[in-house]
Motif scaffolding. Structure first.
Motif, mmCIF file in Angstrom:
data_model
loop_
_atom_site.group_PDB
_atom_site.id
_atom_site.type_symbol
_atom_site.label_atom_id
_atom_site.label_comp_id
_atom_site.label_asym_id
_atom_site.label_seq_id
_atom_site.Cartn_x
_atom_site.Cartn_y
_atom_site.Cartn_z
ATOM 1 N N LEU A 17 28.345 -113.501 30.579
ATOM 2 C CA LEU A 17 27.468 -113.041 29.490
ATOM 3 C C LEU A 17 27.141 -114.200 28.536
ATOM 4 C CD1 LEU A 17 26.073 -110.825 27.779
ATOM 5 C CD2 LEU A 17 28.286 -110.412 26.703
ATOM 6 N N VAL A 20 24.527 -116.400 29.960
ATOM 7 C CA VAL A 20 23.193 -115.772 29.905
ATOM 8 C C VAL A 20 22.641 -115.886 28.484
ATOM 9 C CG1 VAL A 20 21.914 -113.592 30.097
ATOM 10 C CG2 VAL A 20 23.663 -114.155 31.792
ATOM 11 N N ARG A 24 19.170 -118.063 26.813
ATOM 12 C CA ARG A 24 18.032 -117.431 26.115
ATOM 13 C C ARG A 24 17.586 -118.213 24.884
ATOM 14 N NH1 ARG A 24 18.178 -114.943 30.487
ATOM 15 N NH2 ARG A 24 17.728 -112.711 30.627
ATOM 16 N N THR A 31 10.017 -111.303 25.804
ATOM 17 C CA THR A 31 10.597 -110.901 27.093
ATOM 18 C C THR A 31 12.126 -110.831 27.055
ATOM 19 O OG1 THR A 31 10.660 -113.179 27.876
ATOM 20 C CG2 THR A 31 8.686 -111.908 28.407
ATOM 21 N N SER A 32 12.728 -111.207 25.936
ATOM 22 C CA SER A 32 14.191 -111.220 25.853
ATOM 23 C C SER A 32 14.650 -110.737 24.486
ATOM 24 C CB SER A 32 14.705 -112.653 26.096
ATOM 25 O OG SER A 32 16.002 -112.819 25.571
ATOM 26 N N TYR A 33 15.518 -109.715 24.491
ATOM 27 C CA TYR A 33 16.088 -109.219 23.223
ATOM 28 C C TYR A 33 16.939 -110.311 22.566
ATOM 29 C CZ TYR A 33 18.904 -106.504 19.943
ATOM 30 O OH TYR A 33 19.548 -106.060 18.803
ATOM 31 N N THR A 34 17.677 -111.069 23.391
ATOM 32 C CA THR A 34 18.525 -112.139 22.852
ATOM 33 C C THR A 34 17.660 -113.201 22.166
ATOM 34 O OG1 THR A 34 19.874 -111.784 24.835
ATOM 35 C CG2 THR A 34 20.454 -113.652 23.450
ATOM 36 N N ALA A 35 16.565 -113.580 22.826
ATOM 37 C CA ALA A 35 15.658 -114.567 22.232
ATOM 38 C C ALA A 35 15.078 -114.031 20.927
ATOM 39 C CB ALA A 35 14.544 -114.916 23.218
ATOM 40 N N LYS A 40 15.036 -114.290 14.969
ATOM 41 C CA LYS A 40 15.194 -113.641 13.656
ATOM 42 C C LYS A 40 16.204 -114.379 12.781
ATOM 43 C CE LYS A 40 13.541 -109.030 14.760
ATOM 44 N NZ LYS A 40 13.872 -107.629 15.061
ATOM 45 N N LYS A 44 20.155 -111.854 10.553
ATOM 46 C CA LYS A 44 19.962 -110.685 11.430
ATOM 47 C C LYS A 44 21.104 -110.576 12.442
ATOM 48 C CE LYS A 44 17.859 -107.223 13.367
ATOM 49 N NZ LYS A 44 17.616 -105.956 12.676
ATOM 50 N N LYS A 48 23.763 -107.533 12.790
ATOM 51 C CA LYS A 48 23.957 -106.730 14.016
ATOM 52 C C LYS A 48 25.445 -106.652 14.382
ATOM 53 C CE LYS A 48 21.448 -104.829 16.105
ATOM 54 N NZ LYS A 48 20.944 -103.448 15.860
ATOM 55 N N GLU A 51 26.932 -104.073 12.132
ATOM 56 C CA GLU A 51 26.519 -102.714 12.539
ATOM 57 C C GLU A 51 27.286 -102.249 13.777
ATOM 58 O OE1 GLU A 51 21.814 -103.174 11.392
ATOM 59 O OE2 GLU A 51 22.320 -102.391 13.356
ATOM 60 N N GLU A 52 27.373 -103.153 14.761
ATOM 61 C CA GLU A 52 28.033 -102.756 16.015
ATOM 62 C C GLU A 52 29.529 -102.540 15.798
ATOM 63 O OE1 GLU A 52 26.135 -101.791 18.230
ATOM 64 O OE2 GLU A 52 24.286 -102.895 17.951
ATOM 65 N N ASP A 74 28.463 -103.372 23.217
ATOM 66 C CA ASP A 74 27.416 -103.810 22.274
ATOM 67 C C ASP A 74 27.975 -104.863 21.314
ATOM 68 O OD1 ASP A 74 25.500 -102.136 23.294
ATOM 69 O OD2 ASP A 74 25.476 -100.732 21.609
ATOM 70 N N TYR A 77 28.619 -108.234 23.069
ATOM 71 C CA TYR A 77 27.337 -108.905 23.320
ATOM 72 C C TYR A 77 26.824 -109.574 22.030
ATOM 73 C CZ TYR A 77 22.316 -109.394 23.318
ATOM 74 O OH TYR A 77 21.061 -109.898 23.126
ATOM 75 N N HIS A 78 26.806 -108.810 20.934
ATOM 76 C CA HIS A 78 26.275 -109.377 19.688
ATOM 77 C C HIS A 78 27.176 -110.494 19.154
ATOM 78 C CE1 HIS A 78 23.590 -105.844 19.808
ATOM 79 N NE2 HIS A 78 22.779 -106.628 19.139
HETATM 80 N N1 LIG Z 1 24.710 -106.960 26.969
HETATM 81 C C1 LIG Z 1 23.580 -106.920 26.468
HETATM 82 C C2 LIG Z 1 23.257 -105.981 25.432
HETATM 83 N N2 LIG Z 1 23.998 -105.037 24.826
HETATM 84 C C3 LIG Z 1 23.179 -104.443 23.942
HETATM 85 N N3 LIG Z 1 21.941 -105.005 23.969
HETATM 86 C C4 LIG Z 1 20.759 -104.628 23.208
HETATM 87 O O1 LIG Z 1 21.101 -104.566 21.873
HETATM 88 C C5 LIG Z 1 20.237 -103.665 21.214
HETATM 89 C C6 LIG Z 1 21.102 -102.838 20.310
HETATM 90 O O2 LIG Z 1 20.505 -101.633 20.047
HETATM 91 P P1 LIG Z 1 20.195 -101.186 18.579
HETATM 92 O O3 LIG Z 1 19.645 -99.819 18.704
HETATM 93 O O4 LIG Z 1 21.358 -101.437 17.675
HETATM 94 O O5 LIG Z 1 19.139 -102.268 18.179
HETATM 95 P P2 LIG Z 1 17.657 -102.097 17.771
HETATM 96 O O6 LIG Z 1 17.542 -101.006 16.789
HETATM 97 O O7 LIG Z 1 16.802 -102.071 18.989
HETATM 98 O O8 LIG Z 1 17.533 -103.526 17.112
HETATM 99 P P3 LIG Z 1 17.181 -103.924 15.659
HETATM 100 O O9 LIG Z 1 15.926 -103.215 15.314
HETATM 101 O O10 LIG Z 1 18.378 -103.612 14.797
HETATM 102 O O11 LIG Z 1 17.011 -105.408 15.818
HETATM 103 C C7 LIG Z 1 19.502 -102.874 22.300
HETATM 104 O O12 LIG Z 1 18.179 -103.370 22.411
HETATM 105 C C8 LIG Z 1 20.294 -103.222 23.536
HETATM 106 O O13 LIG Z 1 19.528 -103.224 24.731
HETATM 107 C C9 LIG Z 1 21.968 -105.968 24.888
HETATM 108 N N4 LIG Z 1 20.992 -106.829 25.289
HETATM 109 C C10 LIG Z 1 21.306 -107.730 26.256
HETATM 110 N N5 LIG Z 1 22.558 -107.780 26.855
HETATM 111 C C11 LIG Z 1 22.856 -108.786 27.906
HETATM 112 O O14 LIG Z 1 22.035 -109.914 27.713
HETATM 113 C C12 LIG Z 1 21.274 -110.140 28.898
HETATM 114 C C13 LIG Z 1 19.965 -110.785 28.538
HETATM 115 O O15 LIG Z 1 19.163 -109.842 27.830
HETATM 116 P P4 LIG Z 1 17.705 -110.278 27.340
HETATM 117 O O16 LIG Z 1 17.913 -111.414 26.404
HETATM 118 O O17 LIG Z 1 17.089 -109.077 26.691
HETATM 119 O O18 LIG Z 1 16.962 -110.720 28.577
HETATM 120 C C14 LIG Z 1 21.153 -108.780 29.567
HETATM 121 O O19 LIG Z 1 20.888 -108.891 30.938
HETATM 122 C C15 LIG Z 1 22.550 -108.225 29.300
HETATM 123 O O20 LIG Z 1 23.473 -108.786 30.217
#
Ligand SMILES: N=c1c2ncn([C@@H]3O[C@H](COP(=O)(O)OP(=O)(O)OP(=O)(O)O)[C@@H](O)[C@H]3O)c2ncn1[C@@H]1O[C@H](COP(=O)(O)O)[C@@H](O)[C@H]1O
Length: 116
Positions: A17, A20, A24, A31-35, A40, A44, A48, A51-52, A74, A77-78
């Motif tokens: 993890l 990955v 990002r 295209t990426s939540y992490t990015a 942000k 931010k 998070k 919050e988590e 969650d 990850y954060h």
């Molecule tokens: N493990 C995770 C993971 N856990 C949680 N999350 C995301 O974290 C967010 C948390 O949800 P919330 O409802 O609290 O957040 P939100 O309200 O959408 O966000 P804000 O408005 O607060 O910013 C959701 O969008 C989840 O999808 C994750 N996003 C990514 N990963 C890992 O990271 C990898 C890369 O992800 P991307 O960067 O998106 O490609 C994924 O393949 C996973 O392995």
């Protein structure tokens, strides 16, 4: 980066993890939540993590073990995003945990400076 191999479905999944998440940095926030989190910025990301952590607490006190599992994922990850953003290598955290083996938490607390 693909999912970890099945034989790595233990704590090594965290290393996967973290790689990955590092990959990002500079990626497209569309295209990426992490990015998107990196874009942000530190406030931010720290928010998070808070919050988590709170959601883990609520799950433990009111929602049961399945929810503790998903909220813990969650949180980890954060936390991984926060380490990457602050320049902390996960190995530094593993080393700190390893260093503490053999020292009781009570002993460590008793050795702290007053007020620490
Ligand atoms: N493990 C995770 C993971 N856990 C949680 N999350 C995301 O974290 C967010 C948390 O949800 P919330 O409802 O609290 O957040 P939100 O309200 O959408 O966000 P804000 O408005 O607060 O910013 C959701 O969008 C989840 O999808 C994750 N996003 C990514 N990963 C890992 O990271 C990898 C890369 O992800 P991307 O960067 O998106 O490609 C994924 O393949 C996973 O392995």
């Amino acid at each position: 980066m693909t999912a970890p191999e099945p034989e790595a479905l233990d704590a090594r999944v965290l290393d996967h993890l973290n790689r990955v998440v590092e990959s990002r940095k500079g990626a497209d926030p569309d295209t990426s939540y992490t990015a998107k989190l990196f874009a942000k910025g530190p406030n931010k990301i720290a928010q998070k993590v808070g919050e988590e952590a709170t959601e883990v607490i609520i799950a433990a006190l009111a929602e049961g073990p399945d929810k503790v599992v998903s909220e813990s994922a969650d949180l980890l990850y954060h936390l991984s995003v926060l380490w990457a953003q602050t320049g902390v290598a996960p190995e530094q955290v593993w080393a700190e945990l390893a260093r503490r083996f053999g020292t009781s938490g009570l002993e460590e607390k008793a050795g702290r400076a007053p007020g620490a």
